[in-house]
Design a protein around this motif. Sequence first.
Motif, PDB file in Angstrom:
ATOM      1  N   PRO A  26       0.842  -1.208   0.000  1.00  0.00           N
ATOM      2  CA  PRO A  26       0.000   0.000   0.000  1.00  0.00           C
ATOM      3  C   PRO A  26       0.872   1.251   0.000  1.00  0.00           C
ATOM      4  O   PRO A  26       2.009   1.235   0.479  1.00  0.00           O
ATOM      5  CB  PRO A  26      -0.794  -0.114   1.305  1.00  0.00           C
ATOM      6  CG  PRO A  26      -0.594  -1.506   1.787  1.00  0.00           C
ATOM      7  CD  PRO A  26       0.726  -1.966   1.259  1.00  0.00           C
ATOM      8  N   PHE A  27       0.341   2.341  -0.533  1.00  0.00           N
ATOM      9  CA  PHE A  27       1.055   3.609  -0.500  1.00  0.00           C
ATOM     10  C   PHE A  27       0.072   4.766  -0.406  1.00  0.00           C
ATOM     11  O   PHE A  27      -1.108   4.630  -0.743  1.00  0.00           O
ATOM     12  CB  PHE A  27       1.959   3.779  -1.734  1.00  0.00           C
ATOM     13  CG  PHE A  27       1.214   3.885  -3.044  1.00  0.00           C
ATOM     14  CD1 PHE A  27       0.738   5.101  -3.510  1.00  0.00           C
ATOM     15  CD2 PHE A  27       0.992   2.747  -3.818  1.00  0.00           C
ATOM     16  CE1 PHE A  27       0.050   5.184  -4.720  1.00  0.00           C
ATOM     17  CE2 PHE A  27       0.318   2.829  -5.026  1.00  0.00           C
ATOM     18  CZ  PHE A  27      -0.156   4.050  -5.475  1.00  0.00           C
ATOM     19  N   VAL A  28       0.569   5.893   0.065  1.00  0.00           N
ATOM     20  CA  VAL A  28      -0.196   7.145   0.073  1.00  0.00           C
ATOM     21  C   VAL A  28       0.618   8.180  -0.689  1.00  0.00           C
ATOM     22  O   VAL A  28       1.850   8.094  -0.765  1.00  0.00           O
ATOM     23  CB  VAL A  28      -0.487   7.627   1.511  1.00  0.00           C
ATOM     24  CG1 VAL A  28      -1.422   6.682   2.219  1.00  0.00           C
ATOM     25  CG2 VAL A  28       0.814   7.794   2.302  1.00  0.00           C
ATOM     26  N   LYS A  29      -0.076   9.162  -1.259  1.00  0.00           N
ATOM     27  CA  LYS A  29       0.614  10.185  -2.051  1.00  0.00           C
ATOM     28  C   LYS A  29      -0.174  11.484  -2.023  1.00  0.00           C
ATOM     29  O   LYS A  29      -1.380  11.504  -1.731  1.00  0.00           O
ATOM     30  CB  LYS A  29       0.782   9.715  -3.504  1.00  0.00           C
ATOM     31  CG  LYS A  29      -0.542   9.478  -4.242  1.00  0.00           C
ATOM     32  CD  LYS A  29      -0.305   9.064  -5.680  1.00  0.00           C
ATOM     33  CE  LYS A  29      -1.638   8.854  -6.403  1.00  0.00           C
ATOM     34  NZ  LYS A  29      -1.438   8.529  -7.841  1.00  0.00           N
ATOM     35  N   ALA A  53      -4.426   7.275  -2.362  1.00  0.00           N
ATOM     36  CA  ALA A  53      -3.812   6.065  -1.829  1.00  0.00           C
ATOM     37  C   ALA A  53      -3.992   4.947  -2.836  1.00  0.00           C
ATOM     38  O   ALA A  53      -4.915   4.973  -3.669  1.00  0.00           O
ATOM     39  CB  ALA A  53      -4.436   5.684  -0.494  1.00  0.00           C
ATOM     40  N   ALA A  70      -5.055   2.968  -7.913  1.00  0.00           N
ATOM     41  CA  ALA A  70      -5.082   3.988  -6.872  1.00  0.00           C
ATOM     42  C   ALA A  70      -6.394   4.762  -6.937  1.00  0.00           C
ATOM     43  O   ALA A  70      -7.076   4.789  -7.967  1.00  0.00           O
ATOM     44  CB  ALA A  70      -3.899   4.950  -7.017  1.00  0.00           C
ATOM     45  N   ALA A  72      -7.903   8.665  -5.832  1.00  0.00           N
ATOM     46  CA  ALA A  72      -7.422   9.988  -5.442  1.00  0.00           C
ATOM     47  C   ALA A  72      -8.505  11.049  -5.608  1.00  0.00           C
ATOM     48  O   ALA A  72      -9.409  10.914  -6.436  1.00  0.00           O
ATOM     49  CB  ALA A  72      -6.199  10.373  -6.276  1.00  0.00           C
ATOM     50  N   GLY A 215       5.205  10.648  -1.877  1.00  0.00           N
ATOM     51  CA  GLY A 215       4.416   9.606  -1.232  1.00  0.00           C
ATOM     52  C   GLY A 215       5.271   8.694  -0.368  1.00  0.00           C
ATOM     53  O   GLY A 215       6.488   8.843  -0.266  1.00  0.00           O
ATOM     54  N   TYR A 216       4.570   7.760   0.280  1.00  0.00           N
ATOM     55  CA  TYR A 216       5.237   6.808   1.163  1.00  0.00           C
ATOM     56  C   TYR A 216       4.669   5.419   0.893  1.00  0.00           C
ATOM     57  O   TYR A 216       3.447   5.230   0.871  1.00  0.00           O
ATOM     58  CB  TYR A 216       5.019   7.175   2.618  1.00  0.00           C
ATOM     59  CG  TYR A 216       5.803   6.308   3.590  1.00  0.00           C
ATOM     60  CD1 TYR A 216       7.127   6.595   3.901  1.00  0.00           C
ATOM     61  CD2 TYR A 216       5.205   5.198   4.196  1.00  0.00           C
ATOM     62  CE1 TYR A 216       7.850   5.804   4.777  1.00  0.00           C
ATOM     63  CE2 TYR A 216       5.921   4.391   5.075  1.00  0.00           C
ATOM     64  CZ  TYR A 216       7.242   4.707   5.358  1.00  0.00           C
ATOM     65  OH  TYR A 216       7.952   3.911   6.225  1.00  0.00           O
TER      66      TYR A 216
END
Length: 218
Positions: A26-29, A53, A70, A72, A215-216
Amino acid sequence: MKIRFIFMLFACTFWANHVAGQNVQPFVKGGLTISFFDTNNTDNGYVGVNIGAGIQMPVNKSHSWVFSPALACVSKGHSFDVYQANGNVSFSFLYLETQFDLIYRWQLGTKKSWCIPVGTGLYGAYCLKGKASATNDIAWFDGIHVREPISVFDHSIGANRWDAGWRMLTMGVEYHHFMFRCDIEKSFFSQFPHRKKYHFYQLKGTHTTIMLNVGYVF
C-alpha cells in the motif's frame, strides 16, 4: 451509489490480492496538480492539489513489473484571458479519480534502495463539484453572467461529470519507502460535450494534467 461502487471495487481488489498471498504494497501520495484546457485561446493553467492512496501488486516473480491501482481526490481547472471583454474566466473541478497503471521498476544498486519507476495506464473520474466565475460581467454561455460563481452543471453550461483518459506517463524516483512521482494525464472526452462555440472563443473541452507528487510506500 456509483461512488460507493468505486470504493467497493477498490477495496475488493486489495482484499483479493492480499488473501491470494501477493506481496501487496500500500502507498499514500499527495502533491500539486497543474491542468490546461485544449483551446484555441491562451490557457493560463490552473494549480490545484491531489491526495490519494493505492497499492502496488507484482505481476512477475522478480517484482520488476507491478500493477498499481489507486484512488485519489484531484482538483483541476482552467483560466482564460478574454481580451474582447477585458476580463478573465476560470473553471474549477474536484474529481474522485481511479487510476490504473502498469509500471516497470528499475532497481539501482546492489541493495536496491533506489528505484526508477516508469509506466503508463488509464484513469476514470467523477466530478464531485465544479464552478465557473469571471472577473467582470462577461456575458457568455448564451448570455449567462458568471461574475458570481455558478455551478458548471447549470443547464446553460452543461458540464460533464464523468471523465476518462490516458495516463500518458508516470515516472519518478523511489528511495527506500519514499516516492517522488510526475504523472501526465490526457482526457479522452470533452468536459462540455454539448457546447461547440462560445461568445469569445472555442473550447474543445479536453484537458491535459500534470501531477507532481510525493508519497510513502508501506
